[in-house]
Design a protein around this motif. Structure first.
Motif, PDB file in Angstrom:
ATOM      1  N   ILE A 117     -11.044   3.095 -15.449  1.00  0.00           N
ATOM      2  CA  ILE A 117     -10.402   4.055 -16.345  1.00  0.00           C
ATOM      3  C   ILE A 117     -10.587   5.481 -15.837  1.00  0.00           C
ATOM      4  O   ILE A 117      -9.692   6.311 -15.890  1.00  0.00           O
ATOM      5  N   PHE A 118     -11.767   5.745 -15.296  1.00  0.00           N
ATOM      6  CA  PHE A 118     -12.075   7.103 -14.856  1.00  0.00           C
ATOM      7  C   PHE A 118     -11.482   7.412 -13.481  1.00  0.00           C
ATOM      8  O   PHE A 118     -11.385   8.568 -13.078  1.00  0.00           O
ATOM      9  N   PHE A 119     -11.057   6.351 -12.763  1.00  0.00           N
ATOM     10  CA  PHE A 119     -10.672   6.520 -11.363  1.00  0.00           C
ATOM     11  C   PHE A 119      -9.668   7.654 -11.098  1.00  0.00           C
ATOM     12  O   PHE A 119      -9.884   8.456 -10.182  1.00  0.00           O
ATOM     13  N   PRO A 120      -8.564   7.768 -11.862  1.00  0.00           N
ATOM     14  CA  PRO A 120      -7.620   8.849 -11.555  1.00  0.00           C
ATOM     15  C   PRO A 120      -8.269  10.239 -11.572  1.00  0.00           C
ATOM     16  O   PRO A 120      -7.928  11.093 -10.758  1.00  0.00           O
ATOM     17  N   ILE A 121      -9.231  10.435 -12.475  1.00  0.00           N
ATOM     18  CA  ILE A 121      -9.906  11.734 -12.533  1.00  0.00           C
ATOM     19  C   ILE A 121     -10.831  11.895 -11.331  1.00  0.00           C
ATOM     20  O   ILE A 121     -10.854  12.945 -10.678  1.00  0.00           O
ATOM     21  N   LEU A 122     -11.560  10.835 -11.004  1.00  0.00           N
ATOM     22  CA  LEU A 122     -12.457  10.860  -9.849  1.00  0.00           C
ATOM     23  C   LEU A 122     -11.668  11.127  -8.572  1.00  0.00           C
ATOM     24  O   LEU A 122     -12.050  11.946  -7.734  1.00  0.00           O
ATOM     25  N   TRP A 123     -10.524  10.455  -8.438  1.00  0.00           N
ATOM     26  CA  TRP A 123      -9.691  10.601  -7.251  1.00  0.00           C
ATOM     27  C   TRP A 123      -9.152  12.029  -7.144  1.00  0.00           C
ATOM     28  O   TRP A 123      -9.089  12.610  -6.067  1.00  0.00           O
ATOM     29  N   THR A 124      -8.763  12.587  -8.275  1.00  0.00           N
ATOM     30  CA  THR A 124      -8.290  13.972  -8.292  1.00  0.00           C
ATOM     31  C   THR A 124      -9.407  14.917  -7.860  1.00  0.00           C
ATOM     32  O   THR A 124      -9.189  15.843  -7.081  1.00  0.00           O
ATOM     33  N   PHE A 125     -10.604  14.653  -8.361  1.00  0.00           N
ATOM     34  CA  PHE A 125     -11.765  15.466  -8.002  1.00  0.00           C
ATOM     35  C   PHE A 125     -11.986  15.428  -6.491  1.00  0.00           C
ATOM     36  O   PHE A 125     -12.108  16.472  -5.846  1.00  0.00           O
ATOM     37  N   LEU A 126     -11.995  14.220  -5.916  1.00  0.00           N
ATOM     38  CA  LEU A 126     -12.230  14.090  -4.473  1.00  0.00           C
ATOM     39  C   LEU A 126     -11.108  14.745  -3.671  1.00  0.00           C
ATOM     40  O   LEU A 126     -11.358  15.484  -2.717  1.00  0.00           O
ATOM     41  N   THR A 127      -9.854  14.488  -4.091  1.00  0.00           N
ATOM     42  CA  THR A 127      -8.712  15.030  -3.348  1.00  0.00           C
ATOM     43  C   THR A 127      -8.713  16.547  -3.340  1.00  0.00           C
ATOM     44  O   THR A 127      -8.259  17.178  -2.388  1.00  0.00           O
ATOM     45  N   SER A 128      -9.264  17.135  -4.398  1.00  0.00           N
ATOM     46  CA  SER A 128      -9.228  18.593  -4.491  1.00  0.00           C
ATOM     47  C   SER A 128     -10.069  19.257  -3.397  1.00  0.00           C
ATOM     48  O   SER A 128      -9.914  20.436  -3.132  1.00  0.00           O
ATOM     49  N   PHE A 129     -10.954  18.481  -2.766  1.00  0.00           N
ATOM     50  CA  PHE A 129     -11.789  19.040  -1.696  1.00  0.00           C
ATOM     51  C   PHE A 129     -11.307  18.640  -0.309  1.00  0.00           C
ATOM     52  O   PHE A 129     -11.962  18.897   0.682  1.00  0.00           O
ATOM     53  N   LYS A 130     -10.139  17.959  -0.254  1.00  0.00           N
ATOM     54  CA  LYS A 130      -9.615  17.539   1.047  1.00  0.00           C
ATOM     55  C   LYS A 130      -8.628  18.580   1.564  1.00  0.00           C
ATOM     56  O   LYS A 130      -8.155  19.429   0.808  1.00  0.00           O
ATOM     57  N   THR A 131      -8.271  18.472   2.855  1.00  0.00           N
ATOM     58  CA  THR A 131      -7.139  19.255   3.335  1.00  0.00           C
ATOM     59  C   THR A 131      -5.880  18.498   2.929  1.00  0.00           C
ATOM     60  O   THR A 131      -5.934  17.315   2.594  1.00  0.00           O
ATOM     61  N   GLU A 132      -4.733  19.182   2.979  1.00  0.00           N
ATOM     62  CA  GLU A 132      -3.500  18.511   2.567  1.00  0.00           C
ATOM     63  C   GLU A 132      -3.226  17.265   3.410  1.00  0.00           C
ATOM     64  O   GLU A 132      -2.678  16.280   2.921  1.00  0.00           O
ATOM     65  N   LEU A 133      -3.598  17.308   4.693  1.00  0.00           N
ATOM     66  CA  LEU A 133      -3.346  16.144   5.543  1.00  0.00           C
ATOM     67  C   LEU A 133      -4.262  14.980   5.197  1.00  0.00           C
ATOM     68  O   LEU A 133      -3.833  13.827   5.149  1.00  0.00           O
ATOM     69  N   GLN A 134      -5.515  15.310   4.913  1.00  0.00           N
ATOM     70  CA  GLN A 134      -6.435  14.244   4.517  1.00  0.00           C
ATOM     71  C   GLN A 134      -6.031  13.629   3.184  1.00  0.00           C
ATOM     72  O   GLN A 134      -6.232  12.457   2.932  1.00  0.00           O
ATOM     73  N   ALA A 135      -5.420  14.461   2.343  1.00  0.00           N
ATOM     74  CA  ALA A 135      -5.052  13.994   1.009  1.00  0.00           C
ATOM     75  C   ALA A 135      -3.992  12.897   1.056  1.00  0.00           C
ATOM     76  O   ALA A 135      -3.894  12.085   0.150  1.00  0.00           O
TER      77      ALA A 135
END
Lengths: 276, 290
Positions: free
Chosen positions: A24-42
């Motif tokens: 259930i929490f995954f979309p929020i966790l994924w957003t959190f992680l993605t926010s620290f990536k570069t656009e290419l890593q995302a």
């Protein structure tokens, strides 16, 4: 809990519950992680989970390119403004209904509740035209008033259920001891009412912060809060997942924290006291 | 009890809140009702002749309206089915003893605090995008074809997003109800030889029935007005496959400038919501000992 639970069962439950919680929490966790990536890593295939070069670049870009702070301050103004206005109107009303109820108190409460059930589209058009007519479109003041009105029934109801729990005998005891009205309110009643008022503020700030019908329809830029700011990502150009993630985290983090603290009051406030 | 010295003082304290709500409710609603009988468009706002029920017949005969009505019902029922059944199951799970109860509770409740535009865009892009989305990559990893959610299954996509937002609410309320069920009752039933399933069916479920009703009614009120999630994902499309009544009415006014037809649609939405509201107000009123 009186019943004994075997260790094996407890471990199975633990695994299952954590699995459900994380899904259930995954979309929020994924957003959190993605926010620290570069656009290419995302958008890398396969996706990287944590083994990337963590960067704060997106957060800087969000502020410098789109003036995030402006929208966040609008969210703060709107939620605090509408809540304050709500309390000014609701505290006396709830107080009167809780401490000197009449035959019609129940009807008034239920009628207030029914106004909350009026669908927004039923009144969108006249409100929109009135806003245009009086130059309130895209103004913070106009939106504060609308948010205040749509949440007023919930504020009155919540305060009412809290005030009702303050025992009347305490007041009489204070009066017998010779406390005047001012003393009665400041020293006896206020301390008992504060927790209920605090919970009401929290819930109302959450509801106003996340309101996304009126804020999207009545603002363009000047008064636009975070809901509208995030909506601007719906027609993106180029790679934007990491920036969307950073903006999303900034938009939800404050309210997520407030919300976690007020989850118990949430049940009470949103069910109008029907489930405690 | 005489904490307030006179009844008129109490009335004066209630008056401001009652009056502003009365104005808020009556003035715009009366205006909507009035506009709905006019041929009123933003392109020619100075000539607004009275046309009676023509907007209603136009609106009700518009195939888009019938599609929107059907979509609204599917959206509400779909989200209710997922959140109520899922909420009961998760509440039963969280009511057990396990390690880290408080943390799991926080994880489960979190989506409720995510604003609609964020929830919808995160799901649309990072979960459901057929190429880069997590779901697409997962499907490919297990050898299935990725799904282009927003064009192939637009309404289902909206249902999933909205259900994700409301599942915590249902879970939290059902869990609260579950925790007020006394253990004694369950133990007594167990001693009489009742199995877990019959305890659930004959004791737990009836105990939760009122909370379930409250969840259904309150969610329905909010679900009838879903708007932002549609605006930022499918914009009602493709065609009108994911247009609900709220979105259609807002579109009539903002995109087509047809104030008359939009007002008629608004009144239809009010009538729909009222059908639910009557039941909800009655239920809550029964429970109120004012």
């Amino acid at each position: 809990m009186a019943r004994r639970v075997t260790k094996g069962r407890k471990i199975v439950t633990t695994v299952l519950a954590w699995f459900v919680g994380l899904v259930i929490f995954f979309p929020i966790l994924w957003t959190f992680l993605t926010s620290f990536k570069t656009e290419l890593q995302a958008i890398s295939i396969p996706p990287v989970f944590v083994a990337f070069d963590w960067t704060l670049e997106n957060y800087r870009t969000i502020q410098s390119q789109s003036n995030y702070l402006h929208f966040m301050l609008n969210s703060v103004y709107l939620s605090l403004g509408s809540t304050a206005l709500g309390l000014i109107f609701a505290i006396p009303a709830a107080w009167a209904m809780a401490f000197s109820p009449t035959k019609r108190t129940k009807d008034v409460l239920l009628w207030m509740l029914s106004t909350k059930m009026l669908p927004a589209v039923g009144v969108l058009i006249p409100i929109y035209l009135l806003f245009v007519r009086f130059g309130l479109l895209d103004s913070r003041l106009g939106l504060i008033v609308v948010l205040f009105l749509i949440n007023l029934p919930i504020i009155v109801w919540m305060l009412y259920t809290y005030f009702k729990e303050i025992p009347g005998e305490i007041l009489e005891a204070a009066r017998m001891d010779g406390a005047g009205l001012a003393k009665e309110i400041t020293q006896v009643l206020a301390p008992m009412a504060v927790p209920g008022i605090a919970s009401t503020i929290l819930l109302n700030v959450i509801l106003s912060w996340n309101e996304a019908f009126w804020t999207l329809n009545l603002t363009t830029s000047n008064a636009a809060p975070l809901t509208a700011f995030i909506a601007s990502f719906s027609s993106p150009q180029g790679n934007f997942y990491a920036k969307l993630s950073a903006a999303s985290m900034l938009a939800i983090a404050p309210i997520l924290i407030v919300g976690w603290f007020s989850q118990k009051q949430l049940v009470r406030g949103l069910t109008f006291g029907a489930v405690k | 009890m005489a904490t307030l010295h006179t009844k008129s003082a109490a009335r004066a304290m209630m008056a401001p809140a009652v009056i502003v709500l009365l104005i808020w409710m009556i003035v715009p609603l009366a205006m909507t009702l009035y506009f709905s009988t006019l041929n009123y468009t933003l392109y020619n706002p100075f000539s607004t002749p009275f046309i009676g029920f023509e907007n209603y017949t136009y609106f009700l005969q518009d195939p888009t309206f019938l599609a929107a009505l059907a979509n609204t019902l599917i959206l509400v029922l779909g989200v209710l089915a997922i959140t109520v059944i899922g909420g009961i199951l998760i509440a039963l799970l969280l009511d057990q003893e396990f390690y880290g109860v408080n943390i799991v509770r926080l994880l489960v409740i979190a989506p409720f605090f995510v604003m609609p535009t964020v929830a919808a865009l995160v799901w649309k892009n990072m979960m459901m995008n057929p190429v880069y989305g997590v779901i697409g990559q997962f499907l490919q990893a297990i050898g299935l074809a990725p799904i282009d959610w927003m064009t192939e299954l637009p309404l289902l996509s909206i249902i999933i997003i909205v259900a994700w937002q409301w599942l915590p609410f249902a879970t939290l309320i059902l869990l609260t109800a579950l925790q007020s069920l006394s253990e004694d009752q369950k133990e007594a039933a167990e001693m009489d030889g009742a199995g877990a399933l019959s305890i659930f069916w004959y004791i737990t479920l009836p105990h939760m029935s009122r909370a379930i009703t409250v969840v259904i009614l309150i969610q329905t009120i909010f679900l009838l007005s879903i708007y932002a999630e549609i605006l930022v994902t499918t914009q009602g499309g493709p065609g009108s496959q994911s247009t609900n009544i709220t979105y259609l009415v807002a579109q009539q006014a903002t995109s087509y400038g047809d104030i008359g037809a939009a007002s008629a649609g608004g009144i239809v939405a009010v009538i729909l919501a009222n059908i639910v509201a009557i039941f909800l107000v009655r239920l809550i009123g029964k429970n109120l000992d004012a």
